[in-house]
Scaffold this active site. Structure first.
Site, PDB file in Angstrom:
ATOM      1  N   LYS A   1      -7.989 -52.899 100.279  1.00  0.00           N
ATOM      2  CA  LYS A   1      -7.018 -53.330  99.262  1.00  0.00           C
ATOM      3  C   LYS A   1      -6.019 -52.205  99.042  1.00  0.00           C
ATOM      4  O   LYS A   1      -6.406 -51.023  98.990  1.00  0.00           O
ATOM      5  CB  LYS A   1      -7.757 -53.651  97.961  1.00  0.00           C
ATOM      6  CG  LYS A   1      -6.869 -54.213  96.849  1.00  0.00           C
ATOM      7  CD  LYS A   1      -7.676 -54.520  95.598  1.00  0.00           C
ATOM      8  CE  LYS A   1      -6.857 -55.259  94.554  1.00  0.00           C
ATOM      9  NZ  LYS A   1      -7.647 -55.605  93.350  1.00  0.00           N
TER      10      LYS A   1
ATOM     11  N   SER B   1      -7.092 -60.554  92.003  1.00  0.00           N
ATOM     12  CA  SER B   1      -5.975 -59.859  92.596  1.00  0.00           C
ATOM     13  C   SER B   1      -6.211 -59.405  94.037  1.00  0.00           C
ATOM     14  O   SER B   1      -5.248 -59.190  94.766  1.00  0.00           O
ATOM     15  CB  SER B   1      -5.640 -58.629  91.745  1.00  0.00           C
ATOM     16  OG  SER B   1      -6.680 -57.681  91.808  1.00  0.00           O
TER      17      SER B   1
ATOM     18  N   SER C   1     -11.428 -59.913  90.071  1.00  0.00           N
ATOM     19  CA  SER C   1     -10.504 -59.775  91.202  1.00  0.00           C
ATOM     20  C   SER C   1     -11.151 -59.676  92.579  1.00  0.00           C
ATOM     21  O   SER C   1     -10.443 -59.694  93.587  1.00  0.00           O
ATOM     22  CB  SER C   1      -9.604 -58.560  90.992  1.00  0.00           C
ATOM     23  OG  SER C   1      -8.592 -58.861  90.066  1.00  0.00           O
TER      24      SER C   1
END
Lengths: 490, 96
Positions: free
Chosen positions: A83, A158, A182
């Site tokens: 990420k 996210s 997330s």
């Protein structure tokens, strides 16, 4: 034919075993990964940065290490996407924001350096909601990632890009971060396994901070055992993060496949109320019934304050975010906006410095980030602190006590990860509150600091993935993995 | 929440917003605050606040000895600065 001879559904564990035995080379795996990214990333927008040269260098180094007769690490030759909130030395780390569009960190996050030490391959950085604020990847400054099961739908957020990398077979595992869901929600939307460890289990050093009392790094993988192996590598004490627990990690992989007979699981009524999609409910209840036939004892439990989790979370998380994001001031790193923008700034009467800071933050942050900074600043401001922030912290205690009480009677809690399957891109962007309200199943475990994961159960008739969430007591990830592998084997 | 309030909060947060932004953010944040106000109804008498998910005792154990260790080099620390002047971060004037 692939360079490695392995299909894109090969698991983390099988891939590492084959590379360690020399049945395939890390270089061949790296080439396969790059060609899969080349083929799919244009449609899915999962990767924001692909580090081709570094990837091939890492792969060569691993193959050479093996040729010298040195033992390879537990993730030998396993491609793991990161990420873009995780700092990578020498590789751009944007956090999905224009503010950090060209930021190149001078150090690696601890989780990243542990992956390197375990001989993983790191092909690049994945798309995400800006500063991890969002549930659909649509707040990314670089356009949303898309769900591989239906490209008109969101992969969730996210950590959307990390979920897509795994669900589309570009990489068998990835890292995300979970503040209020997330990792778990995008795992549920894409059919990946996603794990949020106990708060403090994994060092947050080098993770761009959103809400420090909630943020936690965790893995996505194509199967439960793969997620367990990755967590085993990144978990454990780190003297660079004072909130990282001193307890060493457990044998998560060993917990996979362990008998679940006799375990007691709680099914919270509050997670099966109005707003829950009937197909999601059917799929989750069917998985629970099969656990029961495996000898798991099912018990109704009450988590009475569940419905207050959304309000509590959006006060606490935004308060912490407003403080954390104060660092983006155009001085030490990231964007700086001067000139006419600064001249027009409402702060221009203050000083040229304040004008620059105001203009930089206006240009660098997107609207969701501004909304949360302003909300967080408001709840911390004089006259409102007690009514909002302190009140939310007290309700957080009530939410935690609900879990403490439930875990007096059961070993784990099982429920849906999210009320619906993946929704359409654009469906919820006009109503931020509606987007927040749907996070109600993932927020309570975050507020209580508990480990929780999403594991796929039966998909909907239309073929959209559904996630079952398992929540365990603090530091009992092993119970969670045992149950998850039982669900996976159904 | 009205425009004057949002302007005050924006100033505290060092955000220069356009008037359109002020307008829609005031509406959206107002709606969120109305929702959040539901917490008022909960009785939290004698309930201590949770400031952190980890109990303080666990954190105490994980503090390392307070000793000097090498950190980022000066060059690394300055490498990402938008503007550098004489080995330091350069900022626009803030004193007239």
């Amino acid at each position: 034919m692939t360079a490695s001879g392995l299909s894109k559904t090969v698991s983390v564990v099988e891939l590492a075993d084959r590379v360690r035995r020399g049945e395939t080379s890390a270089v061949a795996v790296a080439h396969d990964t790059l060609s899969r990214i080349d083929q799919d990333n244009g449609n899915l927008n999962a990767f924001l940065t692909v580090t081709r040269d570094e990837l091939l260098e890492q792969a060569h180094a691993i193959d050479e290490k093996r040729a010298r007769g040195q033992a390879l690490g537990p993730l030998a030759g396993v491609p793991i996407a990161l990420k873009d909130a995780l700092c990578t030395r020498g590789v751009r780390t944007t956090c999905g924001s224009k503010m950090l569009a060209s930021y190149v960190p001078p150090y690696d996050a601890t989780a990243v350096s542990r992956l390197r030490a375990a001989d993983a391959l790191l092909p690049g950085k994945t798309n995400m909601d800006e500063f991890a604020m969002g549930s659909s990847n649509e707040t990314s400054a670089f356009g949303p990632a898309r769900n591989p099961h239906d490209r008109e739908r969101t992969p969730g957020g996210s950590s959307g890009g990390s979920a897509v990398a795994v669900a589309s077979g570009m990489t068998p595992a990835s890292l995300g971060s979970d503040t209020g869901g997330s990792i778990r929600q995008p795992a549920s939307f894409t059919g990946a396994v996603g794990v949020k460890p106990t708060y403090g289990r994994v060092s947050r050093f080098g993770l761009v901070a959103f809400a420090s009392s909630l943020d936690q790094i965790g893995p996505f993988a194509s199967d439960v055992r793969g997620a367990a192996r990755v967590l085993g590598v990144i978990a454990g004490a780190d003297d660079r993060d004072a909130t990282c627990l001193p307890a060493p990690g457990d044998d998560y992989e060993g917990a996979c496949g362990k008998a679940v007979r006799g375990l007691r699981i709680g099914v919270p009524e509050e997670y099966f109320g109005s707003g829950l999609d009937p197909e999601v409910e059917g799929s989750v209840r069917a998985a629970i019934a099969r656990l029961e036939s495996d000898g798991v004892m099912i018990k109704k439990v009450h988590l009475a304050h569940t419905r207050h989790a959304v309000a509590t979370y959006y006060v606490i998380a935004t308060a912490e975010a407003s403080s954390n994001l104060a660092r983006f001031d155009g001085v030490r790193y990231g964007l700086r906006v001067m000139g006419s923008a600064a001249a027009n700034s409402k702060h221009s009467q203050g000083s040229a410095l304040r004008a620059m800071i105001g203009a930089t933050r206006d240009a660098g942050f997107g609207s969701e980030v501004k909304r949360r900074i302003l909300l967080g600043t408001f709840v911390l401001s004089a006259g409102y602190y007690d009514a909002y922030y302190l009140k939310a912290q007290k309700v957080r205690t009530l939410i935690r006590r609900d879990f403490d009480k439930a875990f007096g009677e059961v070993d784990a809690i099982v429920c849906p990860t999210y009320p619906t399957p993946a929704f359409r891109l654009g469906e919820k962007t006009s109503d931020p509150l509606a987007m927040y309200l749907s996070d109600v199943y993932t927020l309570p475990a975050s507020l209580a600091g508990l480990p929780a994961m999403s594991v796929p159960c039966a998909p909907t008739k239309a073929g959209l993935p559904v996630g079952l969430q398992i929540i365990a007591p603090a530091l009992k990830e092993t119970t969670m993995f045992a149950l998850a592998s039982a669900v996976e084997g159904q | 929440m009205d425009k004057a309030q949002i302007r005050h909060i924006a100033e505290l947060a060092e955000l220069s917003l356009s008037s359109e932004e002020e307008e829609h953010l005031a509406t959206e944040i107002g709606a969120i605050l109305t929702y959040v106000a539901e917490l008022e109804a909960l009785d939290t008498t004698n309930v201590p606040p949770t400031t952190h998910a980890i109990r303080a005792a666990a954190l105490e154990q994980s503090l390392r000895p307070d000793e000097v260790r090498p950190g980022l080099s000066h060059d690394d620390a300055l490498a990402q600065a938008p503007k550098v002047l004489r080995d330091g971060f350069s900022v626009p004037s803030f004193v007239e």
